[in-house]
Scaffold this motif. Structure first.
Motif, short mmCIF file in Angstrom:
data_model
loop_
_atom_site.label_atom_id
_atom_site.label_comp_id
_atom_site.label_asym_id
_atom_site.label_seq_id
_atom_site.Cartn_x
_atom_site.Cartn_y
_atom_site.Cartn_z
N GLU A 19 50.63 28.98 55.85
CA GLU A 19 50.92 29.96 55.10
C GLU A 19 50.10 29.57 53.66
O GLU A 19 49.92 30.53 52.98
CB GLU A 19 52.32 29.89 55.00
CG GLU A 19 53.20 30.39 55.98
CD GLU A 19 52.83 32.10 56.01
OE1 GLU A 19 52.62 32.62 55.03
OE2 GLU A 19 52.98 32.66 57.10
N ASP A 20 50.00 28.28 53.53
CA ASP A 20 49.35 28.04 52.21
C ASP A 20 47.81 27.55 52.34
O ASP A 20 47.23 26.79 51.77
CB ASP A 20 49.85 26.42 51.82
CG ASP A 20 49.51 26.40 50.26
OD1 ASP A 20 49.33 27.16 49.48
OD2 ASP A 20 49.40 25.16 49.70
N TYR A 21 47.29 28.83 53.08
CA TYR A 21 45.89 28.89 53.45
C TYR A 21 44.95 28.55 52.42
O TYR A 21 43.74 28.10 52.43
CB TYR A 21 45.38 29.81 54.44
CG TYR A 21 45.68 31.11 53.62
CD1 TYR A 21 44.61 31.94 52.98
CD2 TYR A 21 47.10 32.10 54.19
CE1 TYR A 21 45.26 33.04 52.62
CE2 TYR A 21 47.20 33.17 53.60
CZ TYR A 21 46.22 33.74 52.76
OH TYR A 21 46.58 35.05 52.06
N ALA A 22 45.26 29.40 51.32
CA ALA A 22 44.15 29.45 50.14
C ALA A 22 43.81 28.08 49.66
O ALA A 22 42.88 27.79 49.21
CB ALA A 22 45.01 30.41 48.91
N ARG A 23 45.15 27.34 48.95
CA ARG A 23 44.73 26.00 48.61
C ARG A 23 44.46 25.12 49.61
O ARG A 23 43.63 24.17 49.43
CB ARG A 23 46.16 25.54 48.21
CG ARG A 23 46.82 26.46 47.00
CD ARG A 23 47.84 25.93 45.98
NE ARG A 23 48.37 26.98 45.20
CZ ARG A 23 47.50 27.19 43.73
NH1 ARG A 23 46.50 26.40 43.58
NH2 ARG A 23 47.96 28.24 43.06
N THR A 24 44.65 25.39 50.98
CA THR A 24 44.12 24.47 52.11
C THR A 24 42.70 24.54 52.11
O THR A 24 41.88 23.65 51.98
CB THR A 24 44.83 24.74 53.17
OG1 THR A 24 46.02 24.51 53.25
CG2 THR A 24 44.18 23.89 54.34
N TYR A 25 42.13 25.72 51.92
CA TYR A 25 40.67 26.14 51.91
C TYR A 25 40.10 25.30 50.70
O TYR A 25 38.95 24.59 50.98
CB TYR A 25 40.34 27.57 52.00
CG TYR A 25 40.52 28.10 53.32
CD1 TYR A 25 39.47 27.74 54.27
CD2 TYR A 25 41.18 29.12 53.76
CE1 TYR A 25 39.45 28.51 55.54
CE2 TYR A 25 41.34 29.80 54.82
CZ TYR A 25 40.40 29.23 56.00
OH TYR A 25 40.41 29.98 57.21
N VAL A 89 43.98 30.60 43.29
CA VAL A 89 43.40 29.64 43.23
C VAL A 89 42.00 29.50 42.37
O VAL A 89 41.74 28.65 41.41
CB VAL A 89 43.17 28.93 44.63
CG1 VAL A 89 42.29 27.67 44.60
CG2 VAL A 89 44.29 28.86 45.52
N ALA A 90 41.39 30.76 42.60
CA ALA A 90 40.25 30.85 41.80
C ALA A 90 40.56 30.91 40.29
O ALA A 90 39.72 30.13 39.48
CB ALA A 90 39.42 32.30 42.01
N ARG A 91 41.40 31.51 39.72
CA ARG A 91 41.65 31.79 38.28
C ARG A 91 42.19 30.38 37.70
O ARG A 91 41.98 30.16 36.78
CB ARG A 91 42.85 33.14 38.08
CG ARG A 91 42.06 34.06 38.63
CD ARG A 91 43.20 35.32 38.22
NE ARG A 91 42.71 36.56 38.07
CZ ARG A 91 43.19 37.51 39.00
NH1 ARG A 91 44.05 37.28 39.81
NH2 ARG A 91 42.59 38.64 39.10
N ASP A 92 42.93 29.58 38.63
CA ASP A 92 43.52 28.31 38.40
C ASP A 92 42.23 27.27 38.01
O ASP A 92 42.39 26.88 36.96
CB ASP A 92 44.39 27.64 39.20
CG ASP A 92 45.73 28.29 39.29
OD1 ASP A 92 46.25 29.14 38.49
OD2 ASP A 92 46.51 27.95 40.42
N GLN A 93 41.29 27.62 38.77
CA GLN A 93 40.08 26.50 38.34
C GLN A 93 39.07 27.30 37.46
O GLN A 93 38.43 26.23 36.61
CB GLN A 93 39.68 26.10 39.76
CG GLN A 93 38.67 27.20 40.61
CD GLN A 93 38.01 27.06 41.75
OE1 GLN A 93 37.47 25.69 41.87
NE2 GLN A 93 37.63 27.72 42.62
N ALA A 94 38.86 28.38 37.23
CA ALA A 94 38.09 28.93 36.43
C ALA A 94 38.81 29.99 35.62
O ALA A 94 38.24 31.28 35.70
CB ALA A 94 36.84 29.18 36.98
N PRO A 95 39.75 29.74 34.57
CA PRO A 95 40.23 30.94 34.03
C PRO A 95 39.38 31.81 33.20
O PRO A 95 39.82 33.00 32.96
CB PRO A 95 41.56 30.31 33.26
CG PRO A 95 41.21 29.10 33.15
CD PRO A 95 40.14 28.63 34.13
N ASP A 96 38.36 31.24 32.78
CA ASP A 96 37.60 32.08 31.77
C ASP A 96 36.48 33.17 32.77
O ASP A 96 35.89 33.80 31.97
CB ASP A 96 36.68 31.02 30.91
CG ASP A 96 37.62 30.43 30.15
OD1 ASP A 96 38.73 30.97 29.61
OD2 ASP A 96 37.18 29.35 29.74
#
Length: 210
Positions: A19-25, A89-96
């Motif tokens: 279920e938490d595939y995004a953060r696992t990847y 996940v993408a926005r968390d690591q690069a919000p700008d």
């Protein structure tokens, strides 16, 4: 959301990763990088096509690994994905950076790009019977003289469990109907010469009137 709900990609991801595939990847690639493994083959490949600050649409950007790398190299890059969990996940690591939640079969960003990139088995993970619509949308976002680059597995050994095979001829036909002709193809992001028996392709298409 149950294992039977969502897009083809979401169903396969939940069944194969959880279920938490995004953060696992995302964590999987961080761990690989931490071990000194090269996780930027796609971005390195792209640097051989166009130099920064060329514009790039990372179509099916997932958790943003390639988008973030290209931005760091000086490209004008935009990420787009249909999966809100991956985009979170993408926005968390690069919000700008510019991230768009949209379906590849219907998106319209109102601009064109030097390169439209589809990495990570995006093509075979598309929803059934949407390849033609996706090709039309990709063509609508390619600048004159630009190209669409798709990398994906051609057999079950190079695809996640449960993902159907999309024959290369089907991609070529959909691209041709959208006005995009084949320019080159390889058997990997390392530019290995193409041989269909290898089971993987990186296919480059461009406007037929280029």
């Amino acid at each position: 959301m149950s294992a039977e709900e969502g897009t083809r990609w979401q169903r396969i991801a939940r069944l194969t990763v959880g279920e938490d595939y995004a953060r696992t990847y995302a964590e999987r690639f961080r761990a690989m990088a931490g071990r000194g493994e090269d996780v930027h083959g796609e971005a390195t490949f792209l640097t051989g096509l166009v130099a920064p600050p060329a514009s790039v649409l990372d179509a099916g950007c997932g958790t943003g690994r390639i988008t973030v790398r290209l931005a760091g190299l000086g490209y004008d890059v935009v990420g787009l994905d249909v999966d809100p969990a991956m985009l979170e996940v993408a926005r968390d690591q690069a919000p700008d950076l510019a991230w768009h939640h949209a379906d590849l079969a219907s998106f319209d960003l109102g601009r064109r790009f030097d390169v439209v990139l589809l990495a990570g088995n995006i093509v075979p993970l598309l929803e059934p019977d949407t390849l033609s619509a996706v090709a039309e949308r990709l063509a609508a976002h390619v600048a004159p003289g630009g190209r669409v680059v798709c990398g994906f597995g051609l057999d079950t050994d190079h695809l996640p469990a449960g993902c159907p095979v999309t024959p290369l001829r089907d991609l070529d036909a959909a691209m041709a109907a959208a006005g995009l002709g084949p320019l080159a193809r390889w058997s990997g992001w390392d530019r290995a010469p193409f041989a269909e028996a290898i089971g993987y392709v990186v296919a480059e298409h461009g406007p037929m009137d280029r």
